[in-house]
Design a protein around this motif. Structure first.
Motif, PDB file in Angstrom:
ATOM      1  N   ASN A   1       1.111  -1.063   0.055  1.00  0.00           N
ATOM      2  CA  ASN A   1       0.031  -0.144  -0.076  1.00  0.00           C
ATOM      3  C   ASN A   1       0.861   1.305   0.054  1.00  0.00           C
ATOM      4  O   ASN A   1       1.941   1.294   0.617  1.00  0.00           O
ATOM      5  CB  ASN A   1      -0.686   0.104   1.328  1.00  0.00           C
ATOM      6  CG  ASN A   1      -1.887   1.122   1.268  1.00  0.00           C
ATOM      7  OD1 ASN A   1      -1.837   2.219   1.068  1.00  0.00           O
ATOM      8  ND2 ASN A   1      -3.278   0.515   1.163  1.00  0.00           N
TER       9      ASN A   1
ATOM     10  N   GLY B   1      -6.167   8.853  -5.296  1.00  0.00           N
ATOM     11  CA  GLY B   1      -6.479   8.365  -4.102  1.00  0.00           C
ATOM     12  C   GLY B   1      -5.409   8.011  -3.349  1.00  0.00           C
ATOM     13  O   GLY B   1      -4.851   8.064  -2.057  1.00  0.00           O
TER      14      GLY B   1
ATOM     15  N   GLY C   1      -8.453   8.093 -11.366  1.00  0.00           N
ATOM     16  CA  GLY C   1      -7.966   9.440 -11.880  1.00  0.00           C
ATOM     17  C   GLY C   1      -8.174  10.418 -10.833  1.00  0.00           C
ATOM     18  O   GLY C   1      -8.083  11.508 -11.035  1.00  0.00           O
TER      19      GLY C   1
ATOM     20  N   SER D   1      -2.113   8.466  -3.747  1.00  0.00           N
ATOM     21  CA  SER D   1      -1.305   9.712  -3.662  1.00  0.00           C
ATOM     22  C   SER D   1      -1.793  10.655  -2.561  1.00  0.00           C
ATOM     23  O   SER D   1      -0.822  10.962  -1.498  1.00  0.00           O
ATOM     24  CB  SER D   1      -1.119  10.545  -4.942  1.00  0.00           C
ATOM     25  OG  SER D   1      -0.768   9.803  -6.006  1.00  0.00           O
TER      26      SER D   1
END
Ligand code: ATP
Length: 281
Positions: free
Chosen positions: A64, A99, A96, A101
């Motif tokens: 993750n 999420g 896009g 980041s």
């Protein structure tokens, strides 16, 4: 223990200038934070990084991106404890909307504050860059011009409180595939980034809505016509503009007022897979 909001972003424009020798593309995009967010809770533990994230298609292990961010912080600043990270996922995944980041950015900020490291935002953004191209922007948030691979950032005037309806169709789009399939001579109309920046300075929402462009739509819409259908449906339901965010497949509509956005949400929520009413932040 500390709890943070990890906000999603949409693109108000996305232009691809050229392909670099290292295989990445030089981009020029206007990024906008929205209120939609995951909630990240960070707790100190004696050592290591643990994750608690129960969401489809999101790894619940150390791959993750939030764990990677934590491991980098612990290592770089030689912290004497570990962290347990809980992610309450609300941002659609691989959509896009950045999420992952956003989660990584929240972890970097959270660890900085929890361990009283006292690092300024600029340096946190440099750490973020080692995790992912969109992470520095997510650390900064707001309205910004992102250039290079997305890491060169210029703050733009804030554009808060605009109603946004986000629709994520039930398809998965790989960002790598989109960039690989992109034909720069076949992108259709490109954004006039300077004109959009002026419109942001004047808070001219109608101009922004009319002139938003995302050159990656030339790839995704050819393969997934449902994206174009959703764009049209949003306009039919009262949006002043609609566009795909990032490499998709999420599509968003911009609304002039809350009532129109709420009406569109009420009409579309049953037939659409994921339908989220939010606001620019
Ligand atoms: P971007 O807009 O930056 O391209 P995205 O919104 O398209 O990002 P993400 O939601 O960040 O995509 O997910 C991309 C991939 O990263 C997913 O396939 C997912 O399995 C993986 N991933 C790893 N960590 C996370 C996380 N914390 N949240 C979401 N996805 C994660």
């Amino acid at each position: 223990m500390i709890s943070l909001e990890a906000n999603a972003k949409i693109n108000l424009s996305l232009d691809v200038l050229n392909k670099r020798e290292d295989g990445y593309h030089n981009l020029r995009m206007i990024m906008q934070t929205v209120q939609l967010h995951d909630t990240i809770t960070i707790q100190k533990i004696p050592s290591g990084v643990e994750i608690d994230c129960v969401a489809s298609y999101v790894p619940n292990n150390n791959t993750n991106i939030a764990c990677k961010a934590a491991a980098v912080m612990i290592d770089k600043y030689k912290l004497d404890a570990g962290v347990r990270i809980k992610i309450d996922k609300k941002i659609p995944v691989a959509a896009g909307l950045a999420g992952g980041s956003a989660d990584a950015a929240a972890v970097i900020k959270g660890i900085n504050s929890m361990f009283s490291i006292g690092i300024k935002q600029d340096e946190l953004m440099k750490v973020g860059r080692t995790i992912g191209a969109d992470v520095p922007y997510c650390i900064m948030g707001g309205t910004a011009l992102a250039e290079g691979t997305g890491e060169r950032l210029t703050v733009l005037p804030v554009l808060r409180g605009i109603p946004i309806l986000i629709i994520k169709p039930r398809i998965g789009v790989s960002t790598a595939w989109v960039y690989k399939s992109l034909k720069l001579d076949k992108v259709g109309s490109r954004p006039d980034t300077e004109a959009l920046i002026s419109a942001i300075e004047n808070r001219d929402i109608k101009f922004i809505a009319d002139n938003m462009r995302n050159v990656l739509e030339s790839v995704t819409i050819a393969k997934y016509p449902v994206i174009e259908k959703i764009k049209r449906a949003l306009l039919d339901k009262g949006a002043v503009g609609s566009m795909m965010s990032g490499s998709g497949p999420s599509v968003f509509g911009i609304f002039e007022d809350e009532e129109k956005a709420q009406n569109a949400y009420n009409k579309m929520k049953k037939s659409m897979n994921e339908c989220i009413l939010t606001y620019t932040a």
